[in-house]
Motif scaffolding. Structure first.
Motif, PDB file in Angstrom:
ATOM      1  N   THR A  23       0.850  -1.201   0.000  1.00 12.43           N
ATOM      2  CA  THR A  23       0.000   0.000   0.000  1.00 12.43           C
ATOM      3  C   THR A  23       0.880   1.244   0.000  1.00 12.43           C
ATOM      4  OG1 THR A  23      -0.047   0.109   2.420  1.00 12.43           O
ATOM      5  CG2 THR A  23      -1.848  -1.099   1.361  1.00 12.43           C
ATOM      6  N   VAL A  24       0.338   2.307  -0.577  1.00 11.36           N
ATOM      7  CA  VAL A  24       0.979   3.631  -0.515  1.00 11.36           C
ATOM      8  C   VAL A  24      -0.120   4.640  -0.218  1.00 11.36           C
ATOM      9  CG1 VAL A  24       2.364   5.358  -1.720  1.00 11.36           C
ATOM     10  CG2 VAL A  24       2.600   2.934  -2.340  1.00 11.36           C
ATOM     11  N   ALA A  25       0.007   5.369   0.890  1.00 13.38           N
ATOM     12  CA  ALA A  25      -0.988   6.380   1.246  1.00 13.38           C
ATOM     13  C   ALA A  25      -0.604   7.719   0.635  1.00 13.38           C
ATOM     14  CB  ALA A  25      -1.087   6.497   2.761  1.00 13.38           C
ATOM     15  N   GLN A  26      -1.541   8.648   0.600  1.00 11.85           N
ATOM     16  CA  GLN A  26      -1.202  10.023   0.192  1.00 11.85           C
ATOM     17  C   GLN A  26      -0.158  10.563   1.177  1.00 11.85           C
ATOM     18  OE1 GLN A  26      -3.352   9.133  -2.649  1.00 11.85           O
ATOM     19  NE2 GLN A  26      -2.388  11.128  -2.731  1.00 11.85           N
ATOM     20  N   GLY A  34      15.522  -3.806  -3.616  1.00  9.23           N
ATOM     21  CA  GLY A  34      15.743  -5.140  -4.159  1.00  9.23           C
ATOM     22  C   GLY A  34      16.980  -5.127  -5.028  1.00  9.23           C
ATOM     23  N   ALA A  35      17.650  -6.267  -5.101  1.00  8.97           N
ATOM     24  CA  ALA A  35      18.864  -6.385  -5.906  1.00  8.97           C
ATOM     25  C   ALA A  35      18.494  -6.388  -7.387  1.00  8.97           C
ATOM     26  CB  ALA A  35      19.582  -7.678  -5.537  1.00  8.97           C
ATOM     27  N   ASN A  36      19.511  -6.384  -8.242  1.00  9.60           N
ATOM     28  CA  ASN A  36      19.297  -6.515  -9.685  1.00  9.60           C
ATOM     29  C   ASN A  36      18.464  -7.744  -9.977  1.00  9.60           C
ATOM     30  OD1 ASN A  36      20.632  -4.398 -10.932  1.00  9.60           O
ATOM     31  ND2 ASN A  36      22.614  -5.367 -10.574  1.00  9.60           N
ATOM     32  N   GLY A 205       9.110   0.935   3.933  1.00 13.35           N
ATOM     33  CA  GLY A 205       9.753   0.231   2.838  1.00 13.35           C
ATOM     34  C   GLY A 205       9.375  -1.231   2.786  1.00 13.35           C
ATOM     35  N   TYR A 206       9.601  -1.821   1.614  1.00 14.78           N
ATOM     36  CA  TYR A 206       9.398  -3.256   1.398  1.00 14.78           C
ATOM     37  C   TYR A 206      10.685  -3.816   0.808  1.00 14.78           C
ATOM     38  CZ  TYR A 206       4.354  -2.257   1.646  1.00 14.78           C
ATOM     39  OH  TYR A 206       3.102  -1.871   2.046  1.00 14.78           O
ATOM     40  N   GLY A 215      10.137  -8.733   3.377  1.00 20.35           N
ATOM     41  CA  GLY A 215      10.224  -7.956   4.599  1.00 20.35           C
ATOM     42  C   GLY A 215       9.596  -6.604   4.373  1.00 20.35           C
ATOM     43  N   GLN A 216       9.173  -5.969   5.434  1.00 18.32           N
ATOM     44  CA  GLN A 216       8.608  -4.628   5.327  1.00 18.32           C
ATOM     45  C   GLN A 216       8.654  -3.963   6.685  1.00 18.32           C
ATOM     46  OE1 GLN A 216       4.173  -4.430   5.070  1.00 18.32           O
ATOM     47  NE2 GLN A 216       4.382  -6.586   4.578  1.00 18.32           N
ATOM     48  N   GLY A 217       8.569  -2.647   6.706  1.00 20.24           N
ATOM     49  CA  GLY A 217       8.559  -1.946   7.981  1.00 20.24           C
ATOM     50  C   GLY A 217       8.722  -0.457   7.776  1.00 20.24           C
TER      51      GLY A 217
END
Ligand code: ATP
Length: 240
Positions: A23-26, A34-36, A205-206, A215-217
């Motif tokens: 999710t992304v809020a306003q 993430g790696a290549n 971030g994810y 992972g996320q936090g």
């Protein structure tokens, strides 16, 4: 609020993005680290409607279902993508590139105001309006690309590795601009390899590995996570 669920992208048998939910809020900056080859570009392209998602995906923006919309309709709905490599037209001037973004119906009435906002954010573009975009520096071209996306008056801005190839100074300027964009109420989803800089401005971030969110936090918790430090922040593992 942008809400993604069960988003997968396959190239033949290869599953590049696997059941991603985010999710992304306003007024929020969210970074995907993430790696290549972890699937970052494929994920953003699928959200922006330029790469088909596997069936079952759900992409919702402010309650509206964007899942089956074409790319231009997704821009009309309020989501703008700044692609990897910027995607600007080198032979066109800075002004012409910016005006391409203003083509969206949702943005036409506010065109002058949106242009003002872009030029306040990136004053250098104001001095170079008649210059061919290809003669701008890499960082300036990135400003043009972000400016063009902002001309469509998005609610959510998607950015694919905006810092790639930029000097540390230019990178700082660009990431500073993203914090102003957040202040204007826009939600920012940022895909980056530059974990240090992006976590410094992000709210959350994810972590993406082999197409999956592992992972996320909050940005602060990710910065302090030893696994993130080892994998993304270049902190050496202490000897045991
Ligand atoms: P990078 O940081 O190197 O740009 P990325 O995290 O953005 O990588 P993607 O570009 O999304 O990753 O690629 C994810 C996986 O999908 C990779 O294994 C890549 O080789 C594969 N892939 C990407 N585009 C295609 C395509 N058009 N056809 C086949 N495979 C693809």
């Amino acid at each position: 609020m942008l809400e993604i669920a069960d988003l997968s992208v396959s190239y033949g048998k290869h599953r590049a993005v696997d059941s991603v939910a985010l999710t992304v809020a306003q007024s929020e900056i969210v970074v995907i680290l993430g790696a290549n080859g972890s699937g970052k570009t494929s994920l953003l392209k699928a959200i922006g409607g330029i790469q088909p998602a596997a069936s079952g995906a759900r992409i919702m923006l402010a309650g509206a279902d964007l899942t089956k919309l074409r790319a231009h309709a997704i821009v009309e709905a309020g989501l703008a993508l700044v692609p990897e490599g910027r995607g600007i037209f080198g032979e066109l001037t800075v002004r012409e590139n910016l005006m391409l973004g203003a083509y969206a119906k949702r943005a036409r009435a506010g065109e002058a105001e949106n242009l003002d906002r872009v030029l306040t954010l990136f004053p250098r573009l104001g001095e170079r309006m008649a210059q061919a975009a290809r003669t701008m520096s890499g960082g300036e071209q990135q400003m043009v690309a972000i400016g063009r996306a902002l001309m469509s008056a998005p609610d959510i801005l998607l950015l694919d590795e905006p810092s790639l190839g930029l000097s540390p100074l230019m990178c700082g300027e660009l990431f500073g601009a993203l914090t102003h964009i957040r202040k204007a109420g826009i939600g920012v989803l940022l895909v980056e390899q530059n974990a240090k800089r992006s976590l410094a401005i992000a709210d959350r971030g994810y972590l993406l590995e082999n197409g999956r969110i592992v992972g996320q936090g909050t940005a602060a918790s990710l910065q302090n996570d030893p696994a993130v430090q080892r994998a993304y922040l270049g902190v050496a593992q202490s000897a045991v």
